[in-house]
Scaffold this motif. Sequence first.
Motif, PDB file in Angstrom:
ATOM      1  N   LYS A  43       0.854  -1.197   0.000  1.00 21.95           N
ATOM      2  CA  LYS A  43       0.000   0.000   0.000  1.00 21.95           C
ATOM      3  C   LYS A  43       0.887   1.243   0.000  1.00 21.95           C
ATOM      4  O   LYS A  43       1.916   1.273   0.665  1.00 21.95           O
ATOM      5  CB  LYS A  43      -0.880  -0.026   1.248  1.00 21.95           C
ATOM      6  N   SER A  85      -1.559  -3.851   0.449  1.00 17.32           N
ATOM      7  CA  SER A  85      -2.578  -3.175  -0.348  1.00 17.32           C
ATOM      8  C   SER A  85      -3.772  -4.107  -0.481  1.00 17.32           C
ATOM      9  O   SER A  85      -3.744  -5.234  -0.008  1.00 17.32           O
ATOM     10  CB  SER A  85      -2.017  -2.846  -1.732  1.00 17.32           C
ATOM     11  N   TYR A 141      -4.703  -5.393  -3.194  1.00 15.76           N
ATOM     12  CA  TYR A 141      -4.491  -6.068  -4.473  1.00 15.76           C
ATOM     13  C   TYR A 141      -4.850  -7.540  -4.364  1.00 15.76           C
ATOM     14  O   TYR A 141      -4.492  -8.213  -3.414  1.00 15.76           O
ATOM     15  CB  TYR A 141      -3.032  -5.888  -4.885  1.00 15.76           C
TER      16      TYR A 141
END
Lengths: 487, 214
Positions: free
Chosen positions: B178, B202, B204
């Motif tokens: 992140k 993050s 993701y």
Amino acid sequence: MNLKNGFITIPSRLFWWFESRLGFRKTLVPLATHPVPRGLGWWYVFGSANATLFFLQIATGISLALVYVPSTENAWETLRYLNEDVKLGWLLRAVHYWGAGVMSIMVMVHMSRVFLMAAFKYPRELTWLVGVGLILSTWGMVFTGQILRWDSDAYWAVGIGIAMAGRVPYIGPALVRLVLGGPMIGGDTLSRFFVLHVFVISGLILLLITVHLYLVLWLGISARPSQSKPVDPDTYHKEYEEQLKNGEPFFPNSGYKDLIFSALVIVVVLCIALIFGPKGPAKPPDPTWVHVEPRPDWQYRAIFALEALAPPYMDWWIMLIFPLVAIAILVLVPLAAPYGERRMNRRPVAVLSVVVIAFMFIALTWYGYRAPWSPHMYAWRSRAVPVDLVKKRSPTELEGACCFQNKQCRNCHALEGSGGKRGPDLTDVATRLNYDALVRQVVQGGGLMPAYGRQLSASEVEALVAFLRTLHTSDKPAAGEPAHFPG
Amino acid sequence: MSESQPDPNDQASEKKDEQEQPSSEELIDRRSLLGVLTRSAGTAIGLTTGIVATVASGLVVGVGLLAYICEPMFRGKQNGWADAGNIDDFRVHHTTLVNLMNPVRQPWDGAAGKIAIYVRRLAEQKFLVLNVNCTHLGCPVSWFPQSGLFMCPCHGGINHEDGSRAAGPPPRGLFHLKHRIVNHHLHVFLGHFPTLQEADTSSYEPEERFHYHP
């Protein structure tokens, strides 16, 4: 007290002063001279050699700990200091390292000898189980010990270990934090491994040796299989007593072999240490130095090779399930076959198992040293394309040769034997792949090769394939296009 | 009970005992019996108390020590923000190795308190921040700008420039971190050692992942 004879009788008086307080004649002497079957030969010396090696490790380990500082800031520096600035410090480190290596082999030799002679059968099943605990602890000492070296290999070995731990379902991340002592590899991690190596696993080994020795002394040394009938719990003790009646005292009749072999082992360790010296430390452990090639000590190279060679779907099984299964099999050995035949020529499965496992371990270890799956990270700029492969090439083909180097193809593919071993040697690739096949392979990759279509422009692909098409010897033609199928 | 007091029924009971007793050893009088019973009760109470006390104190110390040793297990994911530098120091479409100090380090960590990340500037205000750890078993990957590939030295895992998996044993692409841009500086949220179960900081989600659970 007669002063005239006083001097001559001092040794005798000293002896009796101690003996009347220690009582060894009633305790240790009968223990040492307990009867063992005759004709044992030299096959029974490996256990005591292990104990000798372990005490050598304790002695050298204590000496190392007088200088070594288990802090992430200072550990590497103290080892360098030991290597270079302490008189014979390098030899101390070398004896500890090679002692560990010889002990790793000796525990496996001892276990194999016990297994092949079926000395784990009734009533010695517990002895075997304690032995399994000892061999696992020994390998634990090897792993924690190499971490303590705290160089780049050690730092990333921790990373690999916890990456494996992180794969355990549900509790993986918590396990990772337990081993690390925190969120990341740091000072707390090194402290944990230091405590494990010096106190916890060492203490466990000492405890297990005590139990192991108690069992060996209580149950007696098993006779040679050639002298023994198949193990039957109803008749075993009587047969053993008969064998002992015709036996000899362990010390000195059989024990001298243990003394000689243990001394020989120490001498061998010293010689190897003198010749080969200590291991490392390698580069200092800096997490920002990413251009490193971490490698474990030799004892773990087989697992290293296994992890590299196994397809991804097997990873989980190899890392988590296989060790548990292996330990379970070791534990079950005496429980599955506690009675019956002991002779090797009547136990083909046992003999074959040892041979096959030993061969697998040696083969995988050797392969772990070759490590052909690792790209040669600097081959692309340190190994020139062989001159005879660029002579009389067109500009496009020469451009392709430059492409071959600049795009790191050389890291995985050798030309005339030099370069990476991850992919095949491409010196003769044109005899195997025609134009279409070459383009497909470059663009799509497959298996261990990435799809270079993403990394190359169309003209780069064209030039590279043009170069690859020239890679054949003059006596072998380049692979041609297949004829069109009829119809 | 006084030992010296003579038993008034002594002579009479003795005569009776001589006629009735089956064996001479097991004879016991009330005083001795009460003594034996008291001592037995005392031993039983003492033993029980001893065992309970030992087990209890052992448990207190043992559980306490175990909790102390295992305490890191019960912490959650620990991360912090670190400054990766001015965004103008990063060229667009270039990947840079950045050295940072780990925000969750201990004061005595020394060099182990450092941490490295790969930063790729995708556009003026768009970055991709990747962890250096290969997702197979955590070895550090090397970036090759010429071919646009990350290569892992341990078991040969290869990733593309966007971190996605290209070849080899890794089950997924590189871990994402992140990040945000604050006052023209790139800040990255990182710290913990990434594993497959606790990976990116993050949000993701990697598209391809080998399903290795049976």
